[in-house]
Motif scaffolding. Structure first.
Motif, PDB file in Angstrom:
ATOM      1  N   GLN A 261      32.795   9.623  -3.079  1.00 41.66           N
ATOM      2  CA  GLN A 261      31.916  10.445  -3.614  1.00 41.66           C
ATOM      3  C   GLN A 261      32.799  11.416  -4.673  1.00 41.66           C
ATOM      4  N   LEU A 284      31.724   4.170  -9.884  1.00 38.96           N
ATOM      5  CA  LEU A 284      31.124   3.368  -8.796  1.00 38.96           C
ATOM      6  C   LEU A 284      31.198   4.379  -7.332  1.00 38.96           C
ATOM      7  N   TYR A 286      30.239   4.887  -3.548  1.00 33.91           N
ATOM      8  CA  TYR A 286      29.281   4.179  -2.641  1.00 33.91           C
ATOM      9  C   TYR A 286      29.008   5.082  -1.335  1.00 33.91           C
ATOM     10  N   ALA A 313      25.824   5.086  -8.858  1.00 36.41           N
ATOM     11  CA  ALA A 313      25.813   5.633  -7.470  1.00 36.41           C
ATOM     12  C   ALA A 313      24.560   6.549  -7.320  1.00 36.41           C
ATOM     13  N   ASP A 338      21.541   0.183 -10.697  1.00 33.58           N
ATOM     14  CA  ASP A 338      22.042   0.063  -9.236  1.00 33.58           C
ATOM     15  C   ASP A 338      20.698   0.569  -8.687  1.00 33.58           C
ATOM     16  N   ARG A 340      20.050   2.657  -6.531  1.00 36.64           N
ATOM     17  CA  ARG A 340      20.361   3.917  -6.140  1.00 36.64           C
ATOM     18  C   ARG A 340      19.349   5.221  -6.601  1.00 36.64           C
TER      19      ARG A 340
END
Length: 584
Positions: A261, A284, A286, A313, A338, A340
């Protein structure tokens, strides 16, 4: 006269001697040593290794010149063979680390695992350990390299190597959780990467500049438990003209990030390019939510997608500017693919261009965008400003402005393309003005199935979507080529005439099998001051006369209570709003 000549001769002789005075060094330094300006230049005739617990101090104004391939090595090979480098330059008397012969690069500075790490206070101020401060490092095969070691860098100018796989500054920290910290570091001229960090966590780049490198910088770190490590922080850094002419990486011309992050705060990405994706920033993350705030992306170019940025992300993007970025295929500004969550607040997308999705192309799990401006963006095929492409489960757009976006295809402002996985789509309080497309001047939908629980442009809690002066061959405001119905009641269409509103929408009324866009007439003045019927910004007798005229003609603009019938109650409501005033 003869004395003056003698003084001049001595001065000239002193200059010649000084120009040729040199201190030759090589081998191990095992006792504390200081290199002072009086010994200039210090010429490395072989590798110099600082070890055995020794500290090498280099004072401001000292010039170190390395013979071809020679290195300044901090820390020995054996376990515990500790070495420390403290290069303390000054703003106007920098330490200068360079090649003895500019045509024969030296090896550079290497910090081994036995180099002493920098130590910091709780406030992250340098206390002790290895440091390079106010220095030039250049003309080297690998200017600065770190292996499982973390010195501190401040006000260092690095000119990178002419090697397509070289790095101006590199750190290999994979077996450790160490942190790289650097402030006011400038890296330029590397045909490879300006900065490369592999491993570690909680890195800090503050007030750094990466300019005209093959690729600006990258951080690549895999952590088993992201919640157990500090956040990476990239603060007030500038990435300019990296990747021009093709860099070593296909994506992330300015910077590429892969880690748990991060926080990107007040950074600038100007005129970077990538052969494939993300001309400015590729990412990216995770772990926990990554935040990008106060950043500017201007004039970046991607050969494929994400002209400014491609970042996948759980992401918060706030107070950022995306201007004049270009992607040959998709997403001139931002690309997100993604499952997300994306939260975006108070951002500006201006004059971005792409084949599809001029400002953004999104395929997230949850999308929440509020108080953003999309103006003058363009695409070739669909989504002049925003393109949704599969994957989103919940979409909410609130109080955004879509102004004069254009596409040669479908969806001048917003295009839903093959977006069949939505749970809900809600647009409320948005302005669509002057957008242009072949199909759907403002909004275009296709292949959204009827499993979606809610597809709404309806007014809610005093927030109303407004459609004004949008243009298309079919569906000036909305072209709806999907079987699901859309609730568009309580929308300001710029007219209260149902036939005129219907003429600006293409749906199941025009083509059997398509869903219906349900609407109701709303007065054309949707700015909260309906009593100003003559539009002069003031409530006067002329507004009373205008109301009387509309009422007498049976014009539904006088239908203030919205019941479809002109009665005394419309006059009473007009009078109430008139007396309340435009600010009431």
């Amino acid at each position: 006269m003869r004395l003056q000549a003698l003084v001049s001769l001595v001065a000239w002789f002193s200059i010649i001697v000084s120009a040729h005075a040199q201190t030759f060094v090589e081998g191990r330094i095992e006792t504390d040593t200081v290199w002072r300006i009086s010994g200039n230049p210090f010429v490395l005739t072989g590798d110099v290794e600082v070890a055995g617990g020794a500290t090498l101090t280099i004072e401001g104004g000292v010039r170190v010149e390395g013979m071809a391939g020679t290195r300044l090595i901090i820390g020995g090979d054996a376990d515990g063979d500790i070495g420390t480098l403290q290069a303390f330059g000054e703003e106007f008397a920098r330490v200068d680390l360079r090649a003895h012969d500019p045509d024969q690069p030296w090896g550079g500075v290497l910090f081994t695992p036995n180099a002493r790490d920098a130590e910091f206070s709780i406030a992250e101020e340098f206390l002790d350990g290895s440091i390079i401060r106010f220095a030039y490092v250049w003309q080297a095969e690998a200017p600065i390299s770190m292996i499982d070691s973390t010195p501190y860098f401040e006000s260092v100018i690095v000119v990178g190597p002419q090697d397509p796989f070289g790095l101006g500054i590199s750190a290999e920290l994979r077996p450790t959780m160490k942190q790289v910290r650097m402030r006011s570091v400038e890296v330029s001229g590397s045909t490879g990467f300006g900065l490369g960090i592999r491993g570690g966590a909680g890195h800090l780049l503050e007030d750094c500049t990466f300019e005209e490198n093959g690729q600006g910088a990258f951080i690549n770190s895999l952590v088993a438990d992201p919640s157990s490590v500090p956040r990476d922080r990239i603060v007030r850094c500038t990435f300019v003209r990296n990747g021009i002419g093709g860099g070593p990486s296909s994506s992330g011309g300015g910077m590429s990030y892969a880690g748990p992050q991060a926080d990107f705060v007040d950074c600038r990405f100007y005129f970077n390019s990538a052969d494939f994706d993300a001309g400015g920033l590729n990412g990216l993350a995770y772990g926990q939510t990554t935040r990008i705030s106060g950043c500017e992306f201007v004039g970046n170019l991607a050969g494929r997608s994400g002209g400014a940025m491609d970042f996948n992300a759980d992401l918060i993007i706030e107070d950022c500017v995306f201007m004049d970025n270009l992607a040959e295929r998709s997403a001139g500004g931002y690309l997100g693919f993604d499952d997300r969550t994306l939260t975006m607040r108070r951002c500006e997308f201006v004059d971005n261009r792409a084949g599809r999705g001029g400002a953004m192309t999104l395929s997230f799990g949850v999308v929440d965008v509020e108080d953003c401006d999309f103006e003058g963006n363009s695409s070739t095929t669909d989504g002049g400003a925003v393109r949704f492409f599969r994957g989103e489960s919940d979409i909410t757009f609130t109080n955004n402005r879509f102004i004069q976006n254009i596409t040669a295809g479908a969806g001048g402002a917003v295009g839903f393309i093959d977006s069949d996985d939505h749970d809900s789509v809600v647009f409320v309080g948005n302005t669509f003005e002057g957008n242009i497309a072949r199909l759907g001047g403002a909004v275009y939908t296709t292949n959204i199935d009827d499993d979606v629980s809610l597809f709404s442009f309806a007014g809610s809690n005093g927030l109303v979507n407004t459609f004004t002066n949008n243009t298309a061959q079919l569906g000036d405001d909305i072209y709806h080529a999907s079987p699901v119905d859309i609730d568009a009641t309580g929308v300001c269409w710029g007219t209260s005439v149902p036939l005129a509103i219907g003429g600006r929408i293409y749906d199941g009324r025009d083509e059997p099998g398509l869903g219906i866009v349900w609407f109701d007439p709303v007065a054309p003045d949707c700015d909260g001051c309906r009593a100003d019927l003559d539009g002069d910004g003031a409530l006067t007798l002329f507004d009373y006369l205008a109301f009387s005229g509309l009422f007498g003609l049976g014009d539904l603009q006088a239908d203030f209570d919205g019941d479809g019938v002109l009665t005394i109650f419309d006059f009473l409501l007009f009078q109430t709003e008139f007396e309340a005033g435009c600010d009431g």
